[in-house]
Enzyme design. Sequence first.
Site, PDB file in Angstrom:
ATOM      1  N   GLU A  75      -3.072 -18.651   1.124  1.00  0.00           N
ATOM      2  CA  GLU A  75      -1.728 -18.850   0.573  1.00  0.00           C
ATOM      3  C   GLU A  75      -1.611 -20.138  -0.238  1.00  0.00           C
ATOM      4  O   GLU A  75      -0.496 -20.619  -0.476  1.00  0.00           O
ATOM      5  CB  GLU A  75      -0.690 -18.862   1.702  1.00  0.00           C
ATOM      6  CG  GLU A  75      -0.588 -17.566   2.477  1.00  0.00           C
ATOM      7  CD  GLU A  75       0.076 -16.440   1.702  1.00  0.00           C
ATOM      8  OE1 GLU A  75       0.197 -16.548   0.465  1.00  0.00           O
ATOM      9  OE2 GLU A  75       0.468 -15.450   2.332  1.00  0.00           O
ATOM     10  N   HIS A 133       7.045 -10.802   5.822  1.00  0.00           N
ATOM     11  CA  HIS A 133       5.968 -11.798   5.800  1.00  0.00           C
ATOM     12  C   HIS A 133       6.207 -12.951   6.770  1.00  0.00           C
ATOM     13  O   HIS A 133       5.478 -13.105   7.736  1.00  0.00           O
ATOM     14  CB  HIS A 133       5.804 -12.320   4.361  1.00  0.00           C
ATOM     15  CG  HIS A 133       4.569 -13.125   4.150  1.00  0.00           C
ATOM     16  ND1 HIS A 133       3.909 -13.166   2.934  1.00  0.00           N
ATOM     17  CD2 HIS A 133       3.869 -13.951   4.973  1.00  0.00           C
ATOM     18  CE1 HIS A 133       2.854 -13.962   3.039  1.00  0.00           C
ATOM     19  NE2 HIS A 133       2.811 -14.458   4.272  1.00  0.00           N
TER      20      HIS A 133
END
Length: 213
Positions: A73, A155
């Site tokens: 990420e 998420h």
Amino acid sequence: MERIKLAEKIISTCREMNASGLNQGTSGNVSARYTGGMLITPSGIAYSKMTPDMIVFVDDKGKPEAGKIPSSEWLIHLACYKARPELNAVIHTHAVNSTAVAIHNHSIPAIHYMVAVSGTDHIPCIPYYTFGSPELADGVSKGIRESKSLLMQHHGMLAMDVTLEKTLWLAGETETLADLYIKCGGLHHDVPVLSEAEMTIVLEKFKTYGLKA
């Protein structure tokens, strides 16, 4: 701050994040702004085994240092630093309550005055995009300009502040607010919220409120 000291703080933040129940396993990631870029947790390494030399430097153009793999990420972290140059730390977690609210694609409205910790009168939820994608980074970039904490549909949650300590505190407050929202029945029906006028007053007071160190 020296690189090794900052790397140590990143690791201690990760461990505290998991110990407090804000995250599970290696699913979250933590970073801090560092000269010319950022320091970020590596990909797929348990926090209990992480050492300062494993923390990865990624420059402001997105190039990681040789021989190291940053968190999958890293793009959303870099996007945050570009969007909010006054803030210096990012925490992304899969905190259970925040993620549950995000799955329903709900923002957290002004159910409690502490919503103002986000810097606005609600905690937004950005649309779903595949993890690690440029599209997700773009969505986070837009959301973080609006609020220092946000939900990510299907998420998790992300928080950003001036220090790692304040960012961890903000992430914890966001998770508590998500818990309150669920317990108030917000996933299934409208819940009472504070007025816009009241939140304007609270936001002004919050300019000198919060974790001091």
